[in-house]
Design a protein around this motif. Structure first.
Motif, PDB file in Angstrom:
ATOM      1  N   UNK A   1      34.038  21.307 -55.907  1.00 30.34           N
ATOM      2  CA  UNK A   1      35.158  22.700 -55.920  1.00 30.34           C
ATOM      3  C   UNK A   1      35.949  23.344 -54.457  1.00 30.34           C
ATOM      4  N   UNK A   2      36.572  23.736 -54.814  1.00 27.83           N
ATOM      5  CA  UNK A   2      37.838  23.360 -53.666  1.00 27.83           C
ATOM      6  C   UNK A   2      38.633  24.806 -54.112  1.00 27.83           C
ATOM      7  N   UNK A   3      39.747  25.963 -52.858  1.00 31.38           N
ATOM      8  CA  UNK A   3      40.646  26.392 -53.371  1.00 31.38           C
ATOM      9  C   UNK A   3      41.009  26.705 -52.228  1.00 31.38           C
ATOM     10  N   UNK A   4      42.791  26.890 -52.922  1.00 32.07           N
ATOM     11  CA  UNK A   4      43.433  27.774 -51.604  1.00 32.07           C
ATOM     12  C   UNK A   4      44.829  29.203 -51.808  1.00 32.07           C
ATOM     13  N   UNK A   5      45.321  29.047 -51.047  1.00 31.35           N
ATOM     14  CA  UNK A   5      46.165  30.078 -50.792  1.00 31.35           C
ATOM     15  C   UNK A   5      47.812  28.581 -51.210  1.00 31.35           C
TER      16      UNK A   5
ATOM     17  N   UNK B   1      35.489  38.398 -59.710  1.00 32.59           N
ATOM     18  CA  UNK B   1      36.931  38.953 -59.746  1.00 32.59           C
ATOM     19  C   UNK B   1      38.232  38.337 -59.544  1.00 32.59           C
ATOM     20  N   UNK B   2      37.868  37.459 -58.614  1.00 34.20           N
ATOM     21  CA  UNK B   2      39.907  36.865 -58.011  1.00 34.20           C
ATOM     22  C   UNK B   2      39.486  35.880 -58.800  1.00 34.20           C
ATOM     23  N   UNK B   3      38.953  34.901 -59.797  1.00 35.06           N
ATOM     24  CA  UNK B   3      38.859  34.205 -60.340  1.00 35.06           C
ATOM     25  C   UNK B   3      40.567  34.681 -61.070  1.00 35.06           C
ATOM     26  N   UNK B   4      40.378  36.060 -61.685  1.00 35.61           N
ATOM     27  CA  UNK B   4      40.987  36.912 -62.604  1.00 35.61           C
ATOM     28  C   UNK B   4      43.221  36.896 -62.488  1.00 35.61           C
ATOM     29  N   UNK B   5      42.846  36.734 -60.568  1.00 39.23           N
ATOM     30  CA  UNK B   5      44.311  36.852 -60.190  1.00 39.23           C
ATOM     31  C   UNK B   5      44.512  34.907 -59.428  1.00 39.23           C
ATOM     32  N   UNK B   6      43.594  33.898 -60.378  1.00 42.32           N
ATOM     33  CA  UNK B   6      43.985  32.674 -59.224  1.00 42.32           C
ATOM     34  C   UNK B   6      44.182  31.852 -60.451  1.00 42.32           C
ATOM     35  N   UNK B   7      44.508  30.411 -60.411  1.00 42.10           N
ATOM     36  CA  UNK B   7      44.857  29.697 -61.304  1.00 42.10           C
ATOM     37  C   UNK B   7      43.843  28.653 -60.993  1.00 42.10           C
ATOM     38  N   UNK B   8      43.341  28.231 -62.672  1.00 43.33           N
ATOM     39  CA  UNK B   8      42.640  27.001 -62.006  1.00 43.33           C
ATOM     40  C   UNK B   8      43.844  25.818 -62.710  1.00 43.33           C
ATOM     41  N   UNK B   9      42.991  24.295 -61.834  1.00 45.38           N
ATOM     42  CA  UNK B   9      43.443  23.680 -61.833  1.00 45.38           C
ATOM     43  C   UNK B   9      42.232  22.489 -61.291  1.00 45.38           C
ATOM     44  N   UNK B  10      42.676  20.888 -61.670  1.00 44.26           N
ATOM     45  CA  UNK B  10      42.120  20.512 -61.612  1.00 44.26           C
ATOM     46  C   UNK B  10      42.439  18.873 -60.372  1.00 44.26           C
TER      47      UNK B  10
ATOM     48  N   UNK C   1      50.632  38.851 -57.762  1.00 48.49           N
ATOM     49  CA  UNK C   1      51.265  38.888 -59.301  1.00 48.49           C
ATOM     50  C   UNK C   1      50.087  37.636 -59.943  1.00 48.49           C
ATOM     51  N   UNK C   2      50.157  37.407 -61.343  1.00 46.57           N
ATOM     52  CA  UNK C   2      50.464  37.116 -62.079  1.00 46.57           C
ATOM     53  C   UNK C   2      50.317  35.270 -61.340  1.00 46.57           C
ATOM     54  N   UNK C   3      49.125  35.076 -61.335  1.00 45.59           N
ATOM     55  CA  UNK C   3      48.839  33.348 -61.253  1.00 45.59           C
ATOM     56  C   UNK C   3      49.963  32.412 -62.199  1.00 45.59           C
ATOM     57  N   UNK C   4      50.086  32.935 -63.401  1.00 53.37           N
ATOM     58  CA  UNK C   4      51.578  32.324 -64.493  1.00 53.37           C
ATOM     59  C   UNK C   4      52.646  32.674 -63.912  1.00 53.37           C
ATOM     60  N   UNK C   5      52.595  33.414 -63.734  1.00 53.81           N
ATOM     61  CA  UNK C   5      54.488  33.335 -63.293  1.00 53.81           C
ATOM     62  C   UNK C   5      54.538  32.668 -61.846  1.00 53.81           C
ATOM     63  N   UNK C   6      53.128  33.099 -61.017  1.00 52.14           N
ATOM     64  CA  UNK C   6      53.833  33.254 -59.522  1.00 52.14           C
ATOM     65  C   UNK C   6      52.734  32.409 -58.161  1.00 52.14           C
ATOM     66  N   UNK C   7      52.892  31.596 -57.933  1.00 45.07           N
ATOM     67  CA  UNK C   7      52.076  30.305 -57.198  1.00 45.07           C
ATOM     68  C   UNK C   7      50.889  31.026 -56.172  1.00 45.07           C
ATOM     69  N   UNK C   8      49.636  31.603 -56.340  1.00 49.20           N
ATOM     70  CA  UNK C   8      49.484  32.143 -55.495  1.00 49.20           C
ATOM     71  C   UNK C   8      48.196  32.211 -54.800  1.00 49.20           C
ATOM     72  N   UNK C   9      46.760  32.123 -54.885  1.00 51.88           N
ATOM     73  CA  UNK C   9      45.726  32.004 -55.027  1.00 51.88           C
ATOM     74  C   UNK C   9      45.091  30.229 -56.192  1.00 51.88           C
ATOM     75  N   UNK C  10      45.073  29.701 -55.354  1.00 50.58           N
ATOM     76  CA  UNK C  10      44.294  28.243 -56.195  1.00 50.58           C
ATOM     77  C   UNK C  10      42.831  27.652 -56.157  1.00 50.58           C
ATOM     78  N   UNK C  11      42.050  27.624 -57.597  1.00 48.96           N
ATOM     79  CA  UNK C  11      40.596  26.894 -57.211  1.00 48.96           C
ATOM     80  C   UNK C  11      41.125  25.726 -57.425  1.00 48.96           C
ATOM     81  N   UNK C  12      39.886  24.781 -57.908  1.00 46.04           N
ATOM     82  CA  UNK C  12      39.742  23.354 -57.945  1.00 46.04           C
ATOM     83  C   UNK C  12      38.669  22.639 -58.346  1.00 46.04           C
TER      84      UNK C  12
END
Length: 590
Positions: free
Chosen positions: A574-578, A328-337, A534-545
């Motif tokens: 895998x890792x994640x952070x705010x 669920x929370x991936x929808x509110x997070x940004x994916x990166x590498x 907020x939309x992770x595409x417009x505002x940094x927040x939760x990110x997972x990589x």
């Protein structure tokens, strides 16, 4: 003894063409499920389908991309009991013309599909399969041809406008001197000694007789201890065959998967059939082997594709389970590498400084941008599992793909729980940020002063707090909330709050109808705490990589030693952070 240089007179450098012998119908050693046999191609206009012309001229039958296309076979016909043709070299490969002229490149092989065979057993028990109907698919330059006479022609073909004749074409009249030159060219092409050519010329052999003698001589050398000739009549690359077999095995255990046309011929293959095929393509004789021996040898033989095929099948099942598990929370997070395992650092820049008017003779004033940073690590997680030898002998495909599907789901569950644990760290306050305060903190302006039930009033206050957030320079940045995140206990309340109402008067209007997207996360430990994000595409927040090139769970295979079977290592980097607190708001609830 010095030999004359190989210089094919059929080479036309201006047109980039050269005439070639594609096949003489010479027998080629094969291995099938029933054991070894010889394959022959029937060379006549009734047997050969040349309707695909022109076809690609490849580098050693490689079909992996356009870089492997060296040119095209533009014409072919039957002449003197051989399939001959003309190839045109691509302008992208001018050096190949030099290698053809000097004799560095001279051997050919063809790729074909067989529509019908005739079979017989010769004296001595040798089984012979003759392709009586077959279609030419491609031609290739190779280092060692299966047919020793498949080579660049020394003399050009008679000119013709037909690519496939319907009646036999009479051979051109040749003088004895012309035949002698062709016999010597034949010996040079096949690296046969001058004594071979002299012997054929002394007994006044015809070209056909000399070719037959040359084939016999080359085959005799190939059976000499220490000699090795590789058959190159292979239209499909090993990678393509592995992929098709793996897809067919996966489709057998997953009825929802529709196999591709390329995989359909393998749908009836059991694991034992796959093991047999892998060993025979690796030139391992399976005569006298029991099913258990075949399974064991296919897993242990260094040149067998069996472990990779099983690994591909398992990876498909793993990915299917991974993709269907909710996160669920991936929808509110940004994916990166991430490029490596060092802490991933994200630098945030403030909003740009306000533009100021520049007078007619004035100068531009300097502005500054503030910076902030957040870091988080990339971790390595995994598990080793095994497919037993017994399960493979029993063809228990469904059992191990189902188990690997569960591992795929487990990987997705791990990621989802990882994100939840991050969000609710520090008794719900979230992880500590680079400024020393927790994610949700009064100093960040993203935590309700007192917990309150989810309502129009409290949701409005949360939205106001997010809208009035200030950037690094202290200026308002007007963050827009997009998601409302709640535990299952608040799902019904949230649905009512977000429902679109067709109001008849202004007092009945729902200000949040259709404005926020509801995310229900069953893993949240608090039954009262809720969030907006907020939309992770417009505002940094939760990110997972994920580690770069290793997105999602990865599978590696090896032959088991401690266990009798094939082992699989499921690995997740895998890792994640705010990255910023401004895009999230929390209310502890009541």
């Amino acid at each position: 003894m010095t030999r004359a240089a190989f210089a094919p007179k059929s080479l036309n450098r201006e047109a980039r063409t050269v005439d070639v012998v594609l096949s003489s119908g010479a027998p080629v050693k094969r291995h099938g499920f029933e054991g070894p046999y010889s394959e022959r191609l029937e060379i006549n206009t009734r047997a050969i389908n040349l309707s695909n012309l022109p076809v690609s001229l490849l580098d050693t039958h490689r079909q992996g991309g356009v870089d492997n296309i060296l040119g095209s076979l533009i014409a072919a016909k039957v002449e003197g009991g051989q399939l001959v043709g003309t190839v045109r070299i691509s302008a992208r490969h001018p050096a190949i013309l030099d290698d053809i002229e000097t004799g560095v490149i001279r051997s050919l092989s063809i790729g074909y599909s067989v529509q019908s065979y005739s079979e017989k057993t010769e004296t001595g028990g040798q089984k012979v399969k003759t392709a009586t109907s077959w279609t030419l698919i491609e031609a290739s330059f190779v280092s060692v041809p299966a047919d020793p006479l498949a080579t660049v022609r020394s003399l050009p073909m008679p000119q013709t406008t037909e690519t496939q004749t319907t009646t036999p074409t009479p051979a051109p009249v040749q003088t004895r001197a012309m035949e002698n030159r062709e016999i010597r060219a034949l010996a040079t092409t096949l690296n046969l000694p001058a004594s071979f050519a002299d012997g054929q010329i002394d007994r006044e052999a015809t070209i056909e007789q000399a070719r037959a003698a040359a084939i016999a001589e080359v085959q005799t050398r190939a059976t000499t201890p220490g000699a090795h000739v590789t058959a190159m009549h292979q239209i499909d690359s090993p990678d393509a065959i592995r992929t098709r077999m793996a897809e067919a095995l996966f489709a057998r255990s997953n009825l929802a998967h529709k196999p591709s046309e390329a995989a359909r011929p393998y749908m009836a293959h059991t694991l034992l059939d796959v093991a047999r095929d892998c060993l025979t393509r690796a030139n391992v004789s399976i005569n006298g082997m029991t099913p258990a021996d075949i399974i064991t040898r296919s897993g242990m033989h260094s040149t067998s594709d069996f472990p990779e095929i099983i690994g591909d099948t398992v990876n498909r099942a793993l990915r299917a389970g991974y993709d269907t598990a909710p996160a669920t929370l991936k929808a509110a997070a940004k994916q990166t590498t991430a490029k490596d395992f060092r802490n991933k650092t994200s630098i945030q820049l403030s909003e740009a400084p306000t533009l100021e008017q520049v007078g007619e003779t004035g100068s531009y004033k300097h502005g500054t941008m503030e910076e902030a940073k957040e870091t988080y690590p990339i971790g390595l997680y995994g598990k080793v599992v095994a497919i037993s030898r017994r399960a493979m002998i029993n063809d228990d495909v469904g059992a191990f793909t189902d188990m690997r599907g569960k591992f795929g789901k487990a990987a997705a569950e791990f990621e989802a729980q990882f994100l939840v644990d991050l969000l609710v760290a520090n008794a719900g306050a979230g992880p500590n940020m680079d400024d020393g305060a927790a994610l949700f903190h009064a100093s960040h302006g993203n935590l309700a002063g007192t917990g309150a039930v989810l309502s129009e009033t409290t949701l409005g206050a949360a939205r106001l707090a997010m809208r009035t957030q200030k950037g690094l320079t202290g200026k308002p940045i007007n963050v827009t909330p997009k998601f409302l995140i709640v535990p299952p206990q608040l799902e019904t309340t949230a649905e009512k709050l977000l429902a679109v109402i067709q109001a008849t008067k202004s007092g009945d209007v729902n200000p949040f109808g259709g404005k926020l997207e509801l995310l229900v996360e069953a893993r949240l430990p608090s039954v009262t705490r809720w969030y907006i994000a907020a939309d992770p595409a417009t505002m940094d927040g939760l990110e997972y990589a994920y580690l770069q090139g290793e997105e999602g769970p990865q599978v590696e295979t090896r032959v088991g030693f401690e266990t009798d079977g094939i082992q699989f290592k499921v690995r997740l980097d895998f890792g994640a952070g705010f990255l910023d607190h401004r895009g999230w708001f929390s209310n502890p609830g009541a």
